[in-house]
Design an enzyme around this catalytic site. Structure first.
Site: not given
Length: 287
Positions: A37, A149-150, A180, A191
């Site tokens: 983030h 990532k998503d 990252v 998670r």
């Protein structure tokens, strides 16, 4: 850093930033911040004059039996991290502020949302598209930054922006920032903290198996054998199951049997110790 929790406060804060001139970048998050983030925040600071971050654990993107109640919430710690990074504005609405009584609208993005996580988590991307559209309308950023990532989420949001003719931000100003990773290659995720030390060590098999599968696909072009091997390796390594492992067109997310002359991604979702991990990597065309 100014922290706001109501829509009226947000509008006043955004107006203040606009009055000072310059561009605004938005980094939407669900909190439980990590260096992935913060990388988005740093990139936002590099690209824009002002940076706004939202923290909202969005209930409409969680399905029945998923980890909404268990999802980590640490607003005070997150706020301190953002202030240290020089963020201008933190938008941290309550559920009631985001979805007031009588709220009855949702956004469905067909095509790119129908497979993969969309098939495994019915309603998930309707929740994502709706809340992100609301965030865009609330903050009216000049650009928005998301982690790659998503990858499917990024594709859904870009498609939504194009289809609905959003102007702040424009679809081309919805920026994907490379994933990252931890030193062992595992993609950073909120998670990951669900994993015990033993399971966390096992989870590193995911990026390693993906790299091997990509090397095979790039060399041979065919995907089926490489994907079957990837699933077998993950199970043998200690993963409980593989929700999907697929080669897909990077833009349309249509499944591919072979690499071709268009950008492609290897998309994987797998479960370990009750935790669902997702990852994706670029796949080059076969020689």
């Amino acid at each position: 850093m100014q922290t706001v929790t109501t829509l009226e406060m947000l509008r006043n804060a955004v107006s203040g930033l606009r009055g000072g001139g310059g561009t605004i970048a938005l980094v939407p998050t669900m909190g439980a911040l990590h260096d992935g983030h913060l990388t988005l925040v740093r990139e936002a600071k590099r690209r824009a004059d002002h940076v706004a971050v939202s923290i909202f654990v969005n209930p409409t993107q969680f399905g029945e039996g998923e980890d909404l109640d268990a999802y980590p919430r640490q607003l005070a710690e997150d706020s301190a991290m953002l202030e240290a990074e020089g963020v201008d504005l933190l938008w941290a609405p309550t559920v009631e502020a985001m979805y007031p009584r009588g709220f009855a609208s949702s956004i469905s993005v067909d095509g790119v949302s129908s497979d993969f996580c969309g098939a495994d988590r019915p309603g998930h991307f309707e929740g994502v598209a709706t809340v992100v559209c609301k965030l865009f309308n609330q903050v009216l950023p000049d650009m928005a930054l998301f982690g790659e990532k998503d990858w499917q989420q990024l594709a859904v949001i870009r498609r939504m922006a194009r289809d609905l003719d959003l102007s702040r931000p424009l679809a081309e100003d919805i920026l994907g920032i490379p994933t990252v990773r931890e030193p062992d290659g595992l993609a950073m995720s909120s998670r990951n903290r669900y994993l015990s030390p033993q399971l966390r060590a096992t989870a590193a098999a995911l990026p390693n198996a993906m790299k091997l599968a990509i090397a095979e696909m790039e060399a041979r072009g065919d995907a089926a054998t490489s994907l079957a091997t990837l699933e077998r390796v993950l199970r043998e390594s200690g993963f409980d199951s593989v929700d999907y492992a697929a080669l897909a067109d990077a833009d349309s997310l249509q499944r591919l049997e072979r690499t071709g002359d268009r950008p492609a991604r290897l998309l994987v979702a797998a479960r370990i110790g009750g935790t669902r991990l997702i990852d994706n990597m670029a796949v080059k065309a076969a020689d």
